[in-house]
Design an enzyme around this catalytic site. Structure first.
Site, mmCIF file in Angstrom:
data_model
loop_
_atom_site.group_PDB
_atom_site.id
_atom_site.type_symbol
_atom_site.label_atom_id
_atom_site.label_comp_id
_atom_site.label_asym_id
_atom_site.label_seq_id
_atom_site.Cartn_x
_atom_site.Cartn_y
_atom_site.Cartn_z
ATOM 1 N N GLY A 1 -9.067 20.041 7.534
ATOM 2 C CA GLY A 1 -10.100 20.231 6.518
ATOM 3 C C GLY A 1 -9.517 20.097 5.123
ATOM 4 O O GLY A 1 -10.225 20.261 4.132
ATOM 5 N N GLY A 2 -8.225 19.784 5.042
ATOM 6 C CA GLY A 2 -7.572 19.607 3.744
ATOM 7 C C GLY A 2 -7.609 18.158 3.290
ATOM 8 O O GLY A 2 -8.033 17.265 4.025
ATOM 9 N N ASN B 1 5.719 28.779 10.487
ATOM 10 C CA ASN B 1 6.141 27.500 11.059
ATOM 11 C C ASN B 1 5.828 27.396 12.548
ATOM 12 O O ASN B 1 5.610 26.297 13.074
ATOM 13 C CB ASN B 1 7.639 27.291 10.825
ATOM 14 N N CYS C 1 13.033 -16.572 -3.275
ATOM 15 C CA CYS C 1 12.854 -15.205 -3.783
ATOM 16 C C CYS C 1 13.761 -14.843 -4.962
ATOM 17 O O CYS C 1 13.482 -15.227 -6.084
ATOM 18 C CB CYS C 1 13.008 -14.229 -2.638
ATOM 19 N N LYS D 1 19.441 -19.782 -0.035
ATOM 20 C CA LYS D 1 19.275 -18.761 -1.074
ATOM 21 C C LYS D 1 20.611 -18.532 -1.774
ATOM 22 O O LYS D 1 21.633 -18.321 -1.110
ATOM 23 C CB LYS D 1 18.761 -17.477 -0.423
ATOM 24 N N SER E 1 8.446 -10.512 -0.903
ATOM 25 C CA SER E 1 8.526 -9.519 -1.977
ATOM 26 C C SER E 1 7.621 -8.348 -1.630
ATOM 27 O O SER E 1 6.401 -8.478 -1.619
ATOM 28 C CB SER E 1 8.081 -10.178 -3.291
ATOM 29 N N GLU F 1 9.341 -16.691 2.622
ATOM 30 C CA GLU F 1 10.750 -16.520 2.989
ATOM 31 C C GLU F 1 10.842 -16.004 4.435
ATOM 32 O O GLU F 1 10.138 -15.069 4.819
ATOM 33 C CB GLU F 1 11.391 -15.502 2.037
ATOM 34 N N ASP G 1 -5.104 16.049 2.509
ATOM 35 C CA ASP G 1 -4.145 15.083 3.071
ATOM 36 C C ASP G 1 -4.639 14.513 4.401
ATOM 37 O O ASP G 1 -4.649 13.297 4.601
ATOM 38 C CB ASP G 1 -2.775 15.743 3.277
ATOM 39 N N LEU H 1 -6.703 17.559 12.055
ATOM 40 C CA LEU H 1 -7.615 17.644 10.912
ATOM 41 C C LEU H 1 -7.703 19.105 10.483
ATOM 42 O O LEU H 1 -8.220 19.938 11.230
ATOM 43 C CB LEU H 1 -8.997 17.119 11.286
#
Lengths: 170, 578
Positions: free
Chosen positions: B323-324, B403, B162, B125, B189, B34, B326, B321
């Protein structure tokens, strides 16, 4: 981008094209199918012409790219008729060359470099298309083993980092 | 096909390349996804006259090609092309595209059948999705009237786009009733967990309903937050899969389809199709085994990251980085996406960072073979403390001080980004994003939030999956085991752990799934047996964090309801579901 960057890109492209040229030239006489022998030899010559012109521009002898040479040689080891070699040219190696050439075309600056890139694109497209003429009228190859072998050629290139293309620089 | 939104030259090149490959294999017809010529979703570019004109020029370029198989190109068409009539928009609004010079025109999402003799037929469509990530009523008019059937080599091929194929007793059945013996569907899709299974189950139903084989071709590649997974598939009239392309990979799938002969439809004639000796297919009907769900998700994250960088011109990426887990996962995905040489990590320890975290970050970098630079933030931390003395009547404390550290790291990464052109990858996950457990202009500062749709528990699963893949290949595990076993902590105060601010992730994530992805109310969740205090606390955290989420970078969508286009909540919102 500078002209030296253009030179490096064309050198890289030429190494890819020269590898195709050499591999096809080396493999053509070994194929079991006579039509494929002639067709592959001619294909090699078309790539050879581009390689020559690029070499004149870079003034450097292109070094072979092992993974391309290996992929094409393995095609013939797995299928001596040459059908897999042609399949690889139309579905595996040819398209990757075209993507590299497309990407290169977006960054090249020098007119001559762009013209060489366009020539290589044209020749590669024509040679991918030439496979149709060579294999016309033949029955499809549907054996699982052949298809698995063909996927191995794809995997070989993917695992060497050439997932979509051969890149535009080393 | 991995189309680039607005990249007409690239898309024409890609279409031509695949069409040439198809010719080399003797294909009779080439089907593309598409809007393959424009990329998907083009959003408000579709309101620009110049964009539509560019698509028309690109279509003309494809039409110029000679001696190639007929092709079905996904593009937009204006009312009037080939006598095309379009319905008013289905909600009664006028979605006339913006007028520059050529006057008003209505456009439709279309599939154009092209041969070397020009435009043969146009299908539009019918059903325009306007939910989840889709906004098609904003741009398109629905097609009306008789369906489009083309005839290629004696097979009557019905064309759908689609959404048209998803409705039972809808356009697919109408096409079959009008004489189609094969149905082809062009799709864009997007990937989400479980989507492939949904698609194939739906296709089985449609095939049985219509008694026709169905060829379903899907887009592949990343576009902003969306990732399209490909996995194009062909089912026979019994709904069995006879060919499937691979996931997250741009490729040509060549399929021999056994469809009933019919003389119905507009005959597609070309110099190519008149030469029947071409026909052969050396590699037909491949059925690629689909990847596991965890592999799909990982590959979606890799492709989404790679394409975001590539299509937006970023040549490299940087990230903090800690060290965690995530940042370890994001670094690994980045390396898989763009290669180790294009990824650089920064360890930015504070006075509260543990020795093992710094060591874990360095070990990760060593295993991934990426450059890591250590920049302690103590000097800046002290300087900010001194600068803020007067404004705060003392040293920053508590959340302010926590923070501040995160924001110093954000400033450092953005400075490196400015100097090098590298994009900053942020490392926040969906659990944090949902509950607002992140720092604005701190850990959320950056260009792309790779795992923003990945809940924390899934982060661990993905790490274990990636390590297992490495082991299978005989490579060292990229993510050190210590990263996976230590308790999660932001290390912004002495002895801090995530579970001091949030419930354990094993409890949090299922509730977030219900509340965010399932749209459950707090009452529903309490009624189904969940702890009322916990439910209300989580609902409050989610509701009150909307202002933060709106400021997050884009990231890869992997769920059926990601934050952003899928879930549009007002920031100013006095409604509380309790």
């Amino acid at each position: 981008m500078t002209s030296s960057a253009d030179l490096e890109i064309i050198e890289h492209l030429n190494e890819n094209l020269a590898s195709v040229y050499r591999a096809l030239g080396e493999l053509a006489p070994t194929l079991r199918d006579d039509a494929f022998v002639v067709g592959t030899h001619e294909m090699s010559r078309y790539f050879g012409d581009v390689v020559l012109q690029m070499r004149e521009f870079t003034n450097a002898e292109p070094q072979p790219v092992n993974v391309i040479m290996t992929a094409l040689r393995q095609c013939v080891e797995r299928d001596a008729t040459g059908a897999m070699l042609l399949y690889a040219m139309s579905m595996v190696v040819g398209p990757r060359l075209l993507v590299s050439l497309r990407d290169a075309n977006e960054v090249l600056v020098l007119e001559r470099a762009r013209a060489l890139c366009a020539l290589a694109q044209d020749v590669t497209l024509r040679q991918v298309l030439a496979v149709a003429t060579l294999v016309q009228g033949r029955a499809p190859i549907e054996e699982q083993a052949w298809q698995d072998d063909a996927r191995e050629i794809v995997r070989l290139l993917e695992e060497s980092g050439n997932v979509e293309s051969f890149g535009i620089s080393r | 096909m991995n189309a680039v939104v607005g990249g007409f030259a690239q898309n024409v090149e890609t279409l031509t390349r695949f069409r040439t490959q198809a010719a080399s294999l003797g294909a009779d017809l080439v089907l593309t996804p598409e809007l393959s010529l424009l990329g998907y979703p083009a959003e408000d570019l579709l309101l620009r006259e110049g964009f539509i004109l560019a698509s028309e020029v690109a279509l003309a370029q494809i039409a110029l090609a000679q001696d190639l198989p007929p092709i079905l190109v996904g593009t937009v068409v204006s009312e009037g092309l080939n006598g095309l009539n379009l319905a008013p928009s289905s909600d009664g609004r006028d979605v006339t595209r913006a007028i520059e010079t050529h006057g008003p025109a209505h456009i439709a999402d279309a599939l154009v059948a092209l041969s070397d003799e020009g435009v043969v037929a146009v299908a539009t469509k019918r059903l325009l999705p306007n939910y989840d990530v889709f906004d098609e009523l904003r741009y398109f008019h629905p097609g009306v009237g008789q369906h489009t059937i083309i005839n290629v080599e004696g097979v009557a091929i019905g064309l759908l786009i689609c959404e048209d194929v998803w409705t039972a007793n809808g356009p697919a059945l109408e096409l079959a009733n009008e004489g189609a013996t094969l149905i082809v569907v062009a799709n864009a899709s997007p990937f989400a967990r479980g989507r492939r299974e949904d698609r194939e189950a739906m296709l089985r139903e449609r095939a049985l309903e219509t008694n026709c084989p169905i060829a379903y071709v899907n887009l592949v590649g990343g576009q902003d937050e969306l990732v399209f997974d490909g996995q194009s598939v062909v089912v026979n009239e019994s709904g069995d899969v006879i060919a499937r392309a691979s996931a997250f990979n741009e490729e040509l799938l060549v399929v021999e389809i056994d469809a009933k002969a019919s003389s119905a439809g507009i005959v597609v004639d070309s110099t190519y199709s008149r030469d029947s000796s071409r026909r052969q297919a050396p590699l037909a009907n491949l059925v690629i085994e689909p990847p596991s769900e965890i592999e799909e998700i990982y590959e979606a994250l890799v492709m989404g990251t790679r394409d975001y960088l590539r299509k937006n011109g970023f040549r490299s990426a940087i990230l903090g980085l800690s060290g965690g887990v995530d940042s370890s996962l994001v670094a690994t995905i980045a390396v898989d996406a763009v290669g180790a040489r294009a990824v650089r990590g920064f360890a930015m320890p504070s006075r509260y960072s543990s020795d093992h975290s710094i060591a874990d970050a360095q070990e990760l970098a060593r295993r991934l073979d990426i450059e890591i630079t250590t920049l302690p933030i103590e000097l800046a931390h002290q300087a900010f403390g001194t600068m803020l003395l007067h404004a705060l009547d003392g040293e920053p404390e508590g959340l302010t001080d926590e923070n501040l550290q995160s924001r110093i790291r954000g400033v450092i990464l953005m400075a490196v980004s400015n100097a090098t052109g590298a994009i900053v990858l942020t490392t926040g996950n969906k659990s944090e994003m949902a509950t607002g457990y992140s720092t604005l202009y701190g850990d959320s500062a950056g260009g792309f939030a790779v795992i923003k749709d990945v809940p924390k528990t899934l982060v661990y699963e993905l790490c274990r999956y990636r390590n297992a893949v490495a082991l299978e290949l005989g490579d060292p595990e990229p993510i050190p085991s210590a990263v996976l076993t230590k308790p999660p902590s932001a290390e912004l105060r002495p002895g801090q752990r995530d579970d001091q601010s949030l419930p354990p992730y094993e409890e949090l994530d299922p509730l977030l799934q219900l509340y965010v992805e399932g749209d459950a109310t707090a009452e529903d969740m309490i009624a189904s047996g969940h702890d009322p205090d916990l439910v209300l606390r989580i609902a409050r955290l989610v509701d009150s964090s909307e202002y933060k989420r709106r400021q997050m970078p884009p990231g890869v969508r992997i769920s059926k309801k990601a934050f952003g286009r899928d879930r549009r909540m007002p920031i100013t919102n006095a409604f509380r579901s309790e």
